[in-house]
Design a protein around this motif. Structure first.
Motif, PDB file in Angstrom:
ATOM      1  N   GLN A1383     -35.744  39.733  32.259  1.00  0.00           N
ATOM      2  CA  GLN A1383     -35.717  38.682  31.230  1.00  0.00           C
ATOM      3  C   GLN A1383     -35.804  39.350  29.859  1.00  0.00           C
ATOM      4  O   GLN A1383     -36.493  40.326  29.669  1.00  0.00           O
ATOM      5  CB  GLN A1383     -36.897  37.733  31.461  1.00  0.00           C
ATOM      6  CG  GLN A1383     -36.944  36.589  30.455  1.00  0.00           C
ATOM      7  CD  GLN A1383     -38.107  35.632  30.729  1.00  0.00           C
ATOM      8  OE1 GLN A1383     -38.690  35.633  31.828  1.00  0.00           O
ATOM      9  NE2 GLN A1383     -38.480  34.829  29.751  1.00  0.00           N
ATOM     10  N   GLU A1384     -35.124  38.708  28.948  1.00  0.00           N
ATOM     11  CA  GLU A1384     -35.126  39.170  27.568  1.00  0.00           C
ATOM     12  C   GLU A1384     -36.529  39.150  27.017  1.00  0.00           C
ATOM     13  O   GLU A1384     -37.281  38.220  27.227  1.00  0.00           O
ATOM     14  CB  GLU A1384     -34.173  38.318  26.730  1.00  0.00           C
ATOM     15  CG  GLU A1384     -34.074  38.800  25.299  1.00  0.00           C
ATOM     16  CD  GLU A1384     -33.133  37.933  24.461  1.00  0.00           C
ATOM     17  OE1 GLU A1384     -32.657  38.420  23.408  1.00  0.00           O
ATOM     18  OE2 GLU A1384     -32.868  36.784  24.858  1.00  0.00           O
ATOM     19  N   GLY A1385     -36.879  40.203  26.346  1.00  0.00           N
ATOM     20  CA  GLY A1385     -38.175  40.336  25.727  1.00  0.00           C
ATOM     21  C   GLY A1385     -39.174  41.073  26.591  1.00  0.00           C
ATOM     22  O   GLY A1385     -40.245  41.423  26.119  1.00  0.00           O
ATOM     23  N   VAL A1434     -36.587  44.368  25.998  1.00  0.00           N
ATOM     24  CA  VAL A1434     -35.158  44.326  26.253  1.00  0.00           C
ATOM     25  C   VAL A1434     -34.524  43.156  25.563  1.00  0.00           C
ATOM     26  O   VAL A1434     -35.192  42.158  25.282  1.00  0.00           O
ATOM     27  CB  VAL A1434     -34.892  44.280  27.759  1.00  0.00           C
ATOM     28  CG1 VAL A1434     -35.383  45.515  28.464  1.00  0.00           C
ATOM     29  CG2 VAL A1434     -35.496  43.051  28.381  1.00  0.00           C
ATOM     30  N   ASN A1435     -33.315  43.238  25.289  1.00  0.00           N
ATOM     31  CA  ASN A1435     -32.524  42.140  24.735  1.00  0.00           C
ATOM     32  C   ASN A1435     -31.140  42.228  25.372  1.00  0.00           C
ATOM     33  O   ASN A1435     -30.848  43.118  26.182  1.00  0.00           O
ATOM     34  CB  ASN A1435     -32.459  42.230  23.214  1.00  0.00           C
ATOM     35  CG  ASN A1435     -31.985  43.600  22.713  1.00  0.00           C
ATOM     36  OD1 ASN A1435     -31.054  44.176  23.280  1.00  0.00           O
ATOM     37  ND2 ASN A1435     -32.650  44.119  21.683  1.00  0.00           N
ATOM     38  N   PRO A1464     -34.075  33.083  29.630  1.00  0.00           N
ATOM     39  CA  PRO A1464     -34.626  32.085  30.562  1.00  0.00           C
ATOM     40  C   PRO A1464     -34.323  30.651  30.169  1.00  0.00           C
ATOM     41  O   PRO A1464     -34.228  29.782  31.027  1.00  0.00           O
ATOM     42  CB  PRO A1464     -36.124  32.386  30.559  1.00  0.00           C
ATOM     43  CG  PRO A1464     -36.378  33.146  29.313  1.00  0.00           C
ATOM     44  CD  PRO A1464     -35.158  33.865  28.973  1.00  0.00           C
ATOM     45  N   ASP A1465     -34.238  30.233  28.905  1.00  0.00           N
ATOM     46  CA  ASP A1465     -34.084  28.831  28.526  1.00  0.00           C
ATOM     47  C   ASP A1465     -32.661  28.373  28.716  1.00  0.00           C
ATOM     48  O   ASP A1465     -32.329  27.221  28.500  1.00  0.00           O
ATOM     49  CB  ASP A1465     -34.557  28.617  27.083  1.00  0.00           C
ATOM     50  CG  ASP A1465     -33.825  29.538  26.123  1.00  0.00           C
ATOM     51  OD1 ASP A1465     -33.041  30.446  26.598  1.00  0.00           O
ATOM     52  OD2 ASP A1465     -34.021  29.440  24.889  1.00  0.00           O
ATOM     53  N   GLU A1466     -31.759  29.269  29.057  1.00  0.00           N
ATOM     54  CA  GLU A1466     -30.377  28.820  29.282  1.00  0.00           C
ATOM     55  C   GLU A1466     -30.285  28.254  30.688  1.00  0.00           C
ATOM     56  O   GLU A1466     -30.945  28.715  31.631  1.00  0.00           O
ATOM     57  CB  GLU A1466     -29.408  30.014  29.124  1.00  0.00           C
ATOM     58  CG  GLU A1466     -29.307  30.487  27.692  1.00  0.00           C
ATOM     59  CD  GLU A1466     -28.286  31.621  27.564  1.00  0.00           C
ATOM     60  OE1 GLU A1466     -27.724  32.045  28.605  1.00  0.00           O
ATOM     61  OE2 GLU A1466     -28.057  32.107  26.427  1.00  0.00           O
ATOM     62  N   ALA A1467     -29.439  27.314  30.743  1.00  0.00           N
ATOM     63  CA  ALA A1467     -29.298  26.621  32.027  1.00  0.00           C
ATOM     64  C   ALA A1467     -28.777  27.599  33.051  1.00  0.00           C
ATOM     65  O   ALA A1467     -27.832  28.321  32.813  1.00  0.00           O
ATOM     66  CB  ALA A1467     -28.353  25.429  31.892  1.00  0.00           C
ATOM     67  N   GLY A1468     -29.326  27.576  34.157  1.00  0.00           N
ATOM     68  CA  GLY A1468     -28.934  28.457  35.263  1.00  0.00           C
ATOM     69  C   GLY A1468     -29.316  29.882  35.051  1.00  0.00           C
ATOM     70  O   GLY A1468     -28.973  30.736  35.841  1.00  0.00           O
ATOM     71  N   GLY A1469     -30.058  30.074  33.936  1.00  0.00           N
ATOM     72  CA  GLY A1469     -30.461  31.477  33.695  1.00  0.00           C
ATOM     73  C   GLY A1469     -29.274  32.420  33.614  1.00  0.00           C
ATOM     74  O   GLY A1469     -29.168  33.402  34.309  1.00  0.00           O
ATOM     75  N   LYS A1470     -28.376  32.128  32.763  1.00  0.00           N
ATOM     76  CA  LYS A1470     -27.135  32.934  32.603  1.00  0.00           C
ATOM     77  C   LYS A1470     -27.463  34.348  32.175  1.00  0.00           C
ATOM     78  O   LYS A1470     -28.206  34.601  31.266  1.00  0.00           O
ATOM     79  CB  LYS A1470     -26.239  32.252  31.570  1.00  0.00           C
ATOM     80  CG  LYS A1470     -24.910  32.970  31.439  1.00  0.00           C
ATOM     81  CD  LYS A1470     -24.026  32.228  30.468  1.00  0.00           C
ATOM     82  CE  LYS A1470     -22.695  32.949  30.325  1.00  0.00           C
ATOM     83  NZ  LYS A1470     -21.811  32.271  29.389  1.00  0.00           N
TER      84      LYS A1470
END
Length: 1472
Positions: A1383-1385, A1434-1435, A1464-1470
């Protein structure tokens, strides 16, 4: 009896009645008239004999009947008939009774054939003269008269004798002694009356009668006695006259050097003054030519008028040239005077014809054979003499007959075919291409008769000699003659061969004749030579023999009884000249003499055989016109040339002559100016006036005018060599010394000094002395030594030790008395005369030296004085001691130093040859030194030499050194210059300090104050020390050492100068121009406008024309020759020959065989290409190119295209339609094949065409062509491969490489430890896309090693290798996932284990790009085992493919993982 006489006698004057004196005519008429009756009464008794005689005469004379009748009608015939018939037969009939006449007639009839023939033969009646009454000897008192009588009958009128009278074999001339002698001849009675006889008339007298049949002499002696007391007979008569008076004779009013021309008359005369003058006293006057006494003849007349002697040469010929001497003899002695007479050639009758030959003589006269000899003339008319013609004339006639049909070059010729008993004279003419010369002077008459008969006719020379004349026995009747004896070849030339032999012992009835036979060597075919000409003499000359062939000869005798057996044959004789032309004389040296004469000396011809003499020629410098100096050969090697122009400069040359011909000319002499050499009047005493043999003959000397060894002379202990007072015979020495000089006027030298003894034996002593301090301004020509015995301290008379001057300063006086004491004095002589004598030497005892050590060296000389060095020369001691000399020591001291200051220069003995040399160095400048030398042998060191004069060590101002030079002609020379020369100075060059006398190696040229020694052919024998000394200076000299290295260097320079070379930038080359033209060219570095070039092909010069075009740019030096084309005839060698003044060079190019054929084919191809390029054409033919992407492009470059030009592609004959693969840009046609495969194989063709023409290009891509193309593709593929890598897989490890393009035809081979890998289930290979891999499942330690992949491109191939070495190899052991999703961050931390030894290098990659550690991405490698990868936050940009690469020297390995960052807040965890 018949009065017929032989034909040849009818033309002689003394057989004509008109030639008789009137007294003889009257006597003969009376005798004939008184005898006519007696002749008629005896006619019946003599008719038979007369008839026989007439027939014999008719046969002998050869007249016809009409001619015989005419002869008989002449008065001479009638007189002879009356003389023989009446005068002989009838006179005998009157004195005897008829009974005696009948008895004589009966005896005549009973004579045999032989006796009858002898008596009736005319030749038997014609015999030599006889003395009926001979003169008798007389003894008379002084002042009485005496008369000698003799009677010689002249009943043979055709052979009337000529009588001559002699005193001691010298002809008596009444005119030369008027009143002394009186000759009378009356009625065949001849008398000689001598008035007032004196003691000198005591002599042997003889009368000589001679006719054409021979000569007889009768002798008588006259003894003149004196009364006792008148003269003391104990005194020798030549010293005092009979009157006790000593005569003084002076020859004045002398004739000088004379010049005449052939045919002229010349008189030579002198006035003779005799004191005291006595009435009727006549001295004996004699004339000589070249020391040969002259007798009166038709050529020479002599006259004495009481006070003047005259010699008249009535008709000058070149035989008359020579030194003429007048000798006047009195009771007290004699006086002489001499001068030279020169006789020039008469003007030639034909311009350019040679001069007449001279000195014609007859040798070896026989019955029908005579050898004629002569000397060649000095003048050839400007053209070589082709040969000589010999003419003969019978005595009594004027008809000359040529003896040889072709000219003979040899100055000797055998004349055959003569008539026995007849006398002949001969002359010779020379011929060249311009014409015939004048005839020579005729020879003396000679009779063709047997030499034995001639000797018999001459009789004995004196009654008391006891001479015995042996005659041959009478021939026997009917006997065949025997063999000739002692046959030999006496002379052989290329023109003839002369044989001689002795008659056989048995001759037979008549006199014999001979037949000569010849046979070619090696055969047995004998041929008779004289089939037509009878040979009576035991001599014969054969002509017409083949030159170079060998013959043998033999002789047979014959008479009426038959032909005898042949003689023994001669040895094989090769026809050719046995006598060679002499070699050219050597160096010619002219020296001044008088205002009009020059003394010329020369080196004699070497190995000359039968040398006749020399001819000398002179030429004014610059005129190139040569004139003879003598027209009669001289036998000496020194001659005085007269008649020169005062002040002119002449050069001279000499050539030798013998019977074979004239030699080549000697080298020209140095120029000499004609002016007087000696001003002193005493020069006239030196030699007779003129030139020639008797004067000026110099002794031979060694180098530098020194004789090779010590001159030795043994004095005679007689009064003739003693003088009353000192000095001895100074005038004689002065004359001798002056005759040996060749320099200008000078004063006589000062006396020598320092006389020492070098050796002494029982009867001889060797003296040495020093040169005078003053030499008189001229070179010393020699020394004279005098000696005297000293008895009890009292010196005796001086004696001459040497009459001839010696040139050395050492001399051996021999025949001295042992244990006697002697003193010596020495005089020096130069061209001005002999100087005063030296002071008498110390008294020396003549006793033999017995010391063991050697004597003192001598003749010390100092040369080349410089401020720090000099050269000392000396000669070895004459006395060697007990053992030979083996070395020398040189001592030195300062001139003012005491005797104790002597010190040695050399600690080790030095030795040289002949002239002993030592260079002394390290002298102190300005110091004066003296030197001495000691010799040593095994016994020890001998006495010292005399001390030299003091010498200061100073380099004189103007001193020069010898300079070596090589001129433009490559001539190597040594040059020396002297600034202090005097008019008498000379340069003397030496090698190793021995004067150079042999000019074969070195030539010396002197001009002014400079001298040059020029090497002729430098070689190893020229290595040595060369020195030059200038005479009459203060020791000017220098030396130069020519070593082997220096000689080699000079020879290289000489070669470069002698044969200069034009340097070339480029050698001859060939190139092709357009249209197939062939260009030959080269370039010279530098060449002048005068340079020229010769173009050579196969040794033949070629020139500008249709085939060859030549260009020569002299500014750039480019030389070219252009040919349009080459044919088979042009195969060969091409040469450019360059010349620029003396410089030359050449360059050649060989075009033969394959080289020429290749060039010819290329030229023809280029020619065709040119014509092809006139229309559309291919600049570059169809080919292919492989791109890095492994695409194949077929392309060609075209030119001369236009819009109407079409370009068509074909494959396997089928046109390729235009599509996107075809292209045409910038004159290049292309066809691209992207992924080539087997289906693309074939023959590709491109065709260009329009109205100007057509051109085709084809590319064969089948079989080997396609294989070559694919190999190039494979090469690109191989070169695009990446390094071999290894990676871990689930099954094991994988080795792999990537290529840019993969083709199914590519052949790849995997190797393990250099061996091809055998694949199995565990080890497999394959291709995935562009990756080529090798999979090893479950690897073990056995799989460690070297792996390679090999790409086969048909050439060398390409390999990629990898070393698998287990733990040592860098490896990523594990710990990395394949994919990381984060996950980002968040923070990402990954760690893996690293192994390898040495510790690997670790590199992190992102998307195949290297990354470095920073605050965002932290990279660590700890303890050489743990590698960590940390991202703090990470980003989405951190997403990507990551790799870790570990590497050490044993290998490389990588590990890959993928990072995926999502929000994480994107739908489906893109994911990102």
């Amino acid at each position: 009896m018949s009065g017929s006489i032989p034909f040849y006698q009818k033309h002689q004057r003394h057989y004509d009645r008109g030639y008789r004196s009137k007294e003889t005519e009257s006597k003969l008429s009376q005798y004939q008239s008184s005898s006519r009756y007696a002749a008629a009464s005896a006619g019946s008794s003599t008719s038979s004999a007369i008839s026989t005689r007439s027939r014999g005469s008719e046969f002998a004379t050869g007249f016809s009947d009409s001619e015989e009748a005419r002869v008989r009608g002449t008065s001479a015939y009638m007189a002879r008939r009356d003389l023989f018939t009446s005068g002989l037969e009838m006179e005998r009939s009157e004195q005897i009774s008829r009974r005696e006449a009948m008895r004589e007639s009966a005896e005549r009839i009973s004579l045999n054939k032989r006796e009858h023939f002898k008596r009736m033969n005319e030749d038997s009646l014609m015999h030599p003269p006889e003395f009926v009454i001979k003169p008798r000897s007389h003894t008379v008192w002084e002042k009485q008269c005496v008369r000698l009588h003799c009677t010689v009958p002249d009943h043979l009128k055709p052979l009337i004798p000529v009588l001559s009278t002699y005193k001691n074999n010298v002809a008596i001339d009444p005119l030369a002694n008027p009143g002394k002698y009186k000759l009378e001849s009356r009625y065949n009675v001849h008398s000689l009356e001598i008035n007032r006889c004196d003691f000198d008339d005591t002599a042997q007298y003889h009368a000589s009668a001679m006719n054409s049949k021979g000569e007889q002499s009768a002798f008588a002696s006259i003894v003149v006695k004196r009364f006792k007391g008148d003269v003391d007979e104990s005194l020798p008569s030549p010293r005092l006259s009979e009157y006790g008076i000593t005569f003084q004779t002076h020859i004045v009013d002398q004739f000088g050097v004379s010049f005449g021309r052939e045919g002229e008359t010349m008189s030579l005369g002198c006035t003779v003054i005799i004191y005291p003058a006595l009435n009727r006293y006549q001295p004996e006057v004699e004339w000589y030519r070249d020391d040969v006494l002259l007798s009166p003849s038709k050529w020479t007349h002599m006259h004495w008028s009481g006070d003047r002697a005259t010699l008249t040469l009535t008709h000058l010929n070149k035989e008359d040239e020579g030194l003429y001497t007048l000798r006047v003899t009195t009771k007290s002695g004699y006086e002489t005077y001499s001068a030279y007479v020169f006789v020039r050639d008469a003007d030639a009758e034909v311009e350019g014809a040679p001069g007449a030959p001279l000195d014609v003589r007859c040798l070896d006269a026989n019955k029908d054979y005579i050898i004629v000899t002569w000397k060649q003339p000095a003048v050839d008319g400007g053209n070589s003499i082709l040969g000589y013609f010999v003419d003969r004339c019978e005595v009594g006639t004027t008809h000359w007959i040529q003896c040889n049909d072709t000219p003979v070059k040899f100055a000797r010729f055998p004349v055959t075919g003569l008539v026995e008993g007849r006398s002949y004279t001969f002359r010779v003419r020379a011929v060249n291409k311009s014409g015939m010369s004048r005839p020579s002077r005729v020879s003396e008459p000679v009779a063709a008769m047997d030499p034995a008969d001639r000797a018999r006719m001459r009789g004995t020379s004196a009654p008391w000699t006891g001479q015995i004349i042996v005659t041959e026995e009478e021939p026997a009747e009917g006997v065949v003659p025997g063999r000739p004896l002692e046959l030999q070849v006496t002379e052989a030339t290329k023109n003839y061969v002369v044989l001689s032999w002795k008659p056989p012992g048995e001759k037979g009835l008549e006199g014999v004749m001979y037949y000569v036979e010849k046979c070619v060597s090696g055969t047995d075919n004998w041929q008779r030579v004289n089939t037509e000409i009878p040979v009576k003499s035991p001599r014969f000359a054969l002509f017409d023999l083949a030159e170079g062939k060998s013959y043998s000869f033999r002789v047979r005798c014959c008479n009426s009884a038959g032909v005898g057996e042949p003689s023994d044959p001669t040895e094989a004789t090769t026809v050719g000249d046995k006598l060679d032309i002499p070699s050219a004389p050597g160096k010619v040296v002219p020296t001044r003499n008088t205002d009009t004469s020059v003394v010329v000396s020369w080196e004699a011809s070497r190995d000359a055989k039968e040398l006749v003499g020399y001819y000398i020629e002179s030429s004014v410098v610059g005129s190139n016109v040569w004139e003879p100096c003598n027209n009669k050969p001289v036998n000496a090697t020194r001659f005085i040339c007269h008649g020169l122009m005062t002040g002119e400069t002449y050069v001279f040359r000499v050539r030798a002559v013998n019977a074979a011909g004239l030699s080549q000319f000697s080298p020209e002499s140095e120029p000499v100016e004609v002016k007087a050499a000696i001003a002193s009047s005493c020069f006239s005493l030196l030699t007779p006036v003129g030139g020639g043999i008797p004067h000026g003959v110099l002794s031979k000397m060694g180098p530098g005018g020194n004789v090779g060894q010590l001159t030795e002379h043994r004095p005679r202990w007689t009064g003739s060599h003693e003088t009353v007072q000192s000095p001895p015979d100074t005038m004689q020495k002065r004359i001798k010394a002056q005759s040996d000089t060749e320099s200008s006027a000078a004063a006589s030298p000062a006396p020598p000094y320092g006389i020492t003894v070098l050796e002494c034996v029982r009867d001889s002593m060797v003296l040495a002395w020093k040169q005078p301090n003053f030499i008189g301004g001229a070179d010393i020509t020699g020394y004279f030594v005098d000696y005297r015995e000293v008895i009890d301290g009292v010196p005796g008379k001086w004696h001459e030790a040497n009459i001839r001057a010696v040139s050395e300063r050492a001399y051996r006086v021999s025949d001295l008395k042992e244990n006697k004491k002697y003193q010596f004095q020495v005089r020096a002589a130069n061209m001005a005369g002999v100087g005063i004598p030296s002071l008498p030497s110390n008294t020396f005892l003549c006793e033999e030296w017995t010391i063991a050590v050697p004597g003192p060296p001598h003749d010390l000389q100092i040369r080349e004085v410089r401020s720090d060095s000099l050269v000392l020369l000396w000669k070895p001691p004459v006395y060697q001691g007990r053992d030979p000399v083996n070395g020398f020591y040189v001592d030195i001291k300062e001139a003012e130093a005491p005797e104790e200051a002597w010190r040695g220069v050399n600690n080790k003995a030095t030795e040289k040859s002949f002239y002993f040399i030592l260079q002394i160095k390290n002298l102190k400048e300005g110091e004066t030194y003296v030197f001495r030398v000691r010799a040593q042998n095994k016994a020890g060191v001998g006495n010292t030499s005399d001390v030299t004069e003091p010498v200061p060590a100073v380099t004189k101002p103007g001193s020069k050194e010898i300079v070596v030079d090589v001129d433009d002609d490559g001539i190597i020379s040594l040059n020396f210059e002297c600034c202090d020369m005097t008019p008498d100075s000379k340069f003397v060059w030496s090698k190793n300090y021995e004067e150079i006398s042999d000019a074969s190696r070195l030539t010396v040229e002197t001009k002014g104050n400079k001298s040059k020694a020029v090497f002729k052919t430098p070689g190893e024998e020229d290595v040595g020390i060369y020195s030059c000394l200038v005479t009459h200076t203060d020791g000017a000299s220098a030396s130069y050492t020519l070593s082997e290295e220096e000689l080699k260097r000079l020879l290289e320079i000489s070669h470069d100068h002698k044969f200069p070379i034009i340097p070339l930038k480029s050698e001859l080359a060939v190139e092709l121009l357009e249209k197939g033209k062939v260009r030959f060219w080269l370039q010279a570095e530098k060449i002048s406008p005068n340079g020229k070039v010769d173009y050579i092909f196969n040794d033949n010069a070629v020139s500008q024309g249709e085939k060859y075009k030549m260009n020569f740019d002299k500014n750039t030096g480019v030389i070219e020759m252009i040919m349009e084309s080459l044919t088979p005839a042009d195969e060969g060698t091409y040469t450019f020959q360059l010349q620029d003044g003396k410089a030359t060079n050449q360059s050649s190019l060989v075009l033969i065989g394959d080289v020429f054929k290749q060039l010819q084919q290329e030229s023809e191809f280029q020619r065709k290409e040119w014509f092809r390029k006139q229309g559309p054409h291919f600049i570059e033919y169809l080919g292919y190119e492989v791109t890095p992407e492994c695409c194949v492009i077929l392309k060609c470059k075209v030119g001369n295209m236009k819009k109407e030009t079409s370009a068509l592609w074909y494959k396997d004959g089928h046109e390729i339609k235009s599509d996107e693969h075809l292209g045409f840009t910038e004159g290049v046609l292309k066809l691209e094949i992207a992924q080539i495969s087997k289906k693309d194989a074939g023959v590709y063709e491109v065709v260009l065409k329009d109205d100007r023409g057509k051109d085709t290009s084809t590319l064969n891509l089948t079989d080997q062509g396609f294989k070559d193309l694919m190999n190039e593709v494979f090469s690109f593929i191989a070169n695009s491969s990446t390094p071999l890598k290894v990676t871990s897989t689930d099954e094991g490890i994988r080795l792999y490489t990537f290529v840019s393009y993969y083709n199914d035809l590519l052949q790849v081979t995997w190797h393990y430890k250099d061996s091809a890998i055998a694949f199995s289930d565990r080890i497999k290979s394959g291709v995935v896309g562009e990756q080529l891999w090798l999979q090893i499942s479950e690897p073990t330690e056995k799989d460690m090693g070297k792996y390679a992949i090999e790409f086969n491109d048909g050439k060398g191939g390409l390999r990629r290798t990898l070393e698998l070495s287990g733990q040592d190899r860098a490896r990523v052991a594990g710990g990395l996932p394949d994919v990381v999703t984060i996950q980002e961050g968040k923070a990402l931390n990954l760690t893996c284990n690293i192994s390898g030894n040495p510790v690997p290098e670790v590199t992190w990659l992102k998307n195949d790009r290297e990354i470095t550690s920073d605050e965002h991405c932290i990279l660590k490698f700890e303890s050489g085992k743990f590698a960590s990868f940390t991202i703090t936050g990470v980003n989405t940009s951190d997403s990507g493919k990551y790799s870790i690469l570990v590497k050490n020297k044993y290998g490389t390995e990588s590990g890959d993982f993928t990072v995926s960052v999502f929000i994480p807040d994107e739908a489906g965890g893109k994911k990102k």
